[in-house]
Design an enzyme around this catalytic site. Structure first.
Site, PDB file in Angstrom:
ATOM      1  N   ARG A 238      45.153  39.301  37.679  1.00 31.75           N
ATOM      2  CA  ARG A 238      45.255  40.494  36.832  1.00 31.75           C
ATOM      3  C   ARG A 238      44.315  41.556  37.374  1.00 31.75           C
ATOM      4  O   ARG A 238      43.194  41.271  37.806  1.00 31.75           O
ATOM      5  CB  ARG A 238      44.870  40.188  35.368  1.00 31.75           C
ATOM      6  CG  ARG A 238      45.584  39.021  34.743  1.00 31.75           C
ATOM      7  CD  ARG A 238      47.090  39.167  34.701  1.00 31.75           C
ATOM      8  NE  ARG A 238      47.535  40.255  33.853  1.00 31.75           N
ATOM      9  CZ  ARG A 238      48.807  40.620  33.743  1.00 31.75           C
ATOM     10  NH1 ARG A 238      49.732  40.005  34.455  1.00 31.75           N
ATOM     11  NH2 ARG A 238      49.152  41.596  32.954  1.00 31.75           N
ATOM     12  N   GLU A 267      48.281  50.530  36.690  1.00 30.95           N
ATOM     13  CA  GLU A 267      49.535  50.466  37.434  1.00 30.95           C
ATOM     14  C   GLU A 267      50.553  51.432  36.845  1.00 30.95           C
ATOM     15  O   GLU A 267      50.579  51.617  35.622  1.00 30.95           O
ATOM     16  CB  GLU A 267      50.067  49.027  37.416  1.00 30.95           C
ATOM     17  CG  GLU A 267      49.123  48.043  38.103  1.00 30.95           C
ATOM     18  CD  GLU A 267      49.599  46.601  38.042  1.00 30.95           C
ATOM     19  OE1 GLU A 267      50.643  46.335  37.390  1.00 30.95           O
ATOM     20  OE2 GLU A 267      48.951  45.726  38.641  1.00 30.95           O
ATOM     21  N   HIS A 285      52.337  44.368  42.627  1.00 29.81           N
ATOM     22  CA  HIS A 285      52.458  43.427  41.508  1.00 29.81           C
ATOM     23  C   HIS A 285      53.785  42.653  41.568  1.00 29.81           C
ATOM     24  O   HIS A 285      54.576  42.664  40.631  1.00 29.81           O
ATOM     25  CB  HIS A 285      52.343  44.163  40.161  1.00 29.81           C
ATOM     26  CG  HIS A 285      51.928  43.244  39.044  1.00 29.81           C
ATOM     27  ND1 HIS A 285      51.217  43.693  37.959  1.00 29.81           N
ATOM     28  CD2 HIS A 285      52.130  41.920  38.830  1.00 29.81           C
ATOM     29  CE1 HIS A 285      51.000  42.681  37.116  1.00 29.81           C
ATOM     30  NE2 HIS A 285      51.550  41.599  37.632  1.00 29.81           N
TER      31      HIS A 285
END
Length: 533
Positions: A238, A267, A285
């Site tokens: 994360r 993000e 990601h």
């Protein structure tokens, strides 16, 4: 009964959507771009029983407050840092995720990123393919074999990374304060006692923890300074676990030889400082982005949400009071008992207790948290003015300042398994009640303040403390009969003839306050209290 209304605000794989559409008791709204319009979500959320999201929908306290019908939030993936868990728990809203659906995808991505960073593969690729250069000496890498891999977080993904790293002839150490040492040893991994030891010993470090207050900025300049010169750092977990500014500076200085990052604090990360760092491999990601994992996640979360809506057992409840559903199933009769003990105790003597102790005797297993949570559920029903369930009970107890101490003791003399509640008041007074489960099915109260009983914890009871002398039962019966209260049963517990005794009268109706006052006037009666179970 009407249909359950389910809102999906982000893209999930077709298999999950088709599963939801096929259910006759579900009305589905699937709008995969709705997460971009938070105001619209706030406007329509009051209509829905379930919400399914990925990481882009902020499930805030404001949203949950408006969601009057909401029973469950499903996160199609692992991380739930976009969901206000405490606010959901306080409102009794279940949060479920799909932690196993992308485990292998994230594991394999970690290994790929590790190799890419160690051998600078993306830079060599760009040099040859885009710049048409043949620069073999420029891309000198390091081998994984013989290196020490430090894994921070040894759960589902971290442990699988460890297994694969050992196949590369790496020495693997791990730091995780919540994992039993036996698990690591079984996999041939050394579990270290503190983070600093891992930082100092590792050649490559990878993090696999959720993002919590405890793990946010877990790796900063301070921690990087303790690492070996030329360490390789990975974050496929994360964003925010590794401080991005500090990592950038360490890459520029050369303290960190290379890094691999798939997740970022904000993000999309198109302007993140790490994109300008040397010797870093970055991906947007995509750790969970495989066709197999996305299908798995979608099906798992659809099934979890359906189970929650229908009141069935869910496997991956993030904010439930316990994780081990097998243990919960086995302990169910003891959870029912504990709830009744909590309900009984708070009505009789424990509502203002300074300390509450739950004593577990015999072979109840290591995981007794479900029993404790069930006790809190029963206890709080008379304390708070909102519905209490197994999800919100621990949070409500915390808000009320109610804490329970769990104590395990050997098997008792009379019962192989026993749950005892001990409430201690500020002035040293103490009340205790204990129960067991007969034939692993039937909860029984077997002791009240040391007096033995065989009592099924249900219905309306009148609890009496009296001197054990002739005529008391007759006087009680006369008063209750006069007030038209029917007696369904009677039990007497005593330690010694002629001394104090406790009586439990099973009644069909509530006892009027006037009758309670008349019973208190009986000279032999020391205490009287009605208890509703």
């Amino acid at each position: 009964m009407g249909k359950f209304k389910v809102l999906v605000t982000e893209h999930i794989a077709d298999a999950g959507i088709e599963l939801l559409k096929s259910q006759p008791d579900v009305e589905l709204t699937y709008d995969p771009e709705l997460f971009r319009n938070f105001d619209r979500i706030l406007q329509i959320i009051p209509e829905y029983d379930a919400l399914i999201t990925r990481s882009g929908t902020p499930v805030t306290e404001e949203l949950l407050e408006r969601a009057k019908r909401l029973k469950v939030v499903g996160r199609a993936g692992v991380g739930v840092d976009n969901i206000d868990l405490e606010a959901a728990s306080r409102r009794g809203i279940l949060v479920v995720n799909a932690p196993t659906g992308n485990t292998l995808a994230a594991t394999e991505h970690t290994m790929g990123m590790m190799i890419a960073a160690a051998r600078l593969i993306p830079y060599a690729h760009k040099s040859l393919k885009e710049e048409r250069k043949w620069e073999r000496k420029k891309f000198m890498g390091v081998e994984l074999a013989g290196k020490t891999l430090g894994i921070i977080g040894f759960g589902r993904i971290g442990s699988r990374v460890g297994i694969r790293a050992k196949a590369f002839d790496m020495k693997v150490i791990a730091y995780d304060p919540y994992i039993k040492r036996e698990k690591a040893e079984r996999l041939g991994v050394e579990l270290v006692d503190d983070l600093d030891e891992l930082l100092k010993r590792s050649d490559i470090i990878t993090v696999h923890t959720p993002l919590t207050d405890e793990t946010r900025n877990m790796i900063t300049k301070r921690e990087i300074e303790k690492m070996k010169d030329g360490v390789i750092l990975l974050n496929i977990a994360r964003g925010g676990i590794i401080n991005e500014k500090d990592l950038y500076e360490a890459l520029v200085s050369g303290k960190v030889r290379a890094a691999a990052v798939d997740v970022f604090s904000k993000e999309p990360a198109t302007d993140n400082i790490l994109l300008d760092a040397p010797n870093i491999v970055v991906t947007p990601h995509i750790g969970a982005n495989t066709f197999e994992s996305q299908t798995n996640v979608a099906v798992i979360i659809a099934n979890q949400v359906l189970a929650a809506l229908r009141g069935e057992e869910v496997e991956f409840a993030v904010n439930a009071p316990f994780e081990d559903t097998t243990a919960a199933k086995n302990l169910k009769p003891y959870m029912e008992l504990a709830e009744k003990l909590g309900l009984f105790a708070v009505q009789v003597a424990c509502s203002r207790s300074k300390e509450i102790v739950l004593e577990f005797r015999g072979e109840l297993g290591e995981e007794v948290k479900p029993i404790t949570t069930a006790f809190l559920k029963g206890y709080l029903q008379k304390v708070v003015d909102i519905p209490v369930n197994l999800i919100n009970a621990p949070f409500l107890a915390k808000e009320k300042g109610i804490s329970v101490v769990e104590v395990r003791r050997p098997e008792g003399v009379n019962f192989k398994k026993l749950v005892r509640v001990i409430c201690r008041g500020e002035n040293g007074e103490e009340f205790s009640i204990a129960g067991t489960v007969m034939d692993e099915k039937f909860p029984k109260i077997v002791e009240i303040n040391g007096f033995l009983f065989d009592l099924t914890p249900e219905g309306k009871l009148l609890l009496i403390k009296n001197y054990d002398v002739p005529g008391v039962i007759g006087k009680l019966g006369s008063i209750l009969g006069k007030h038209r209260v029917n007696i369904a049963g009677f039990q007497l517990g005593r330690k010694e003839k002629g001394k104090e005794a406790k009586g439990v009268i099973l009644i069909d109706d509530d006892v009027p306050q006037q009758a309670i006052e008349e019973i208190k006037e009986i000279p032999e009666i020391l205490e009287v209290k009605q208890v509703n179970l």
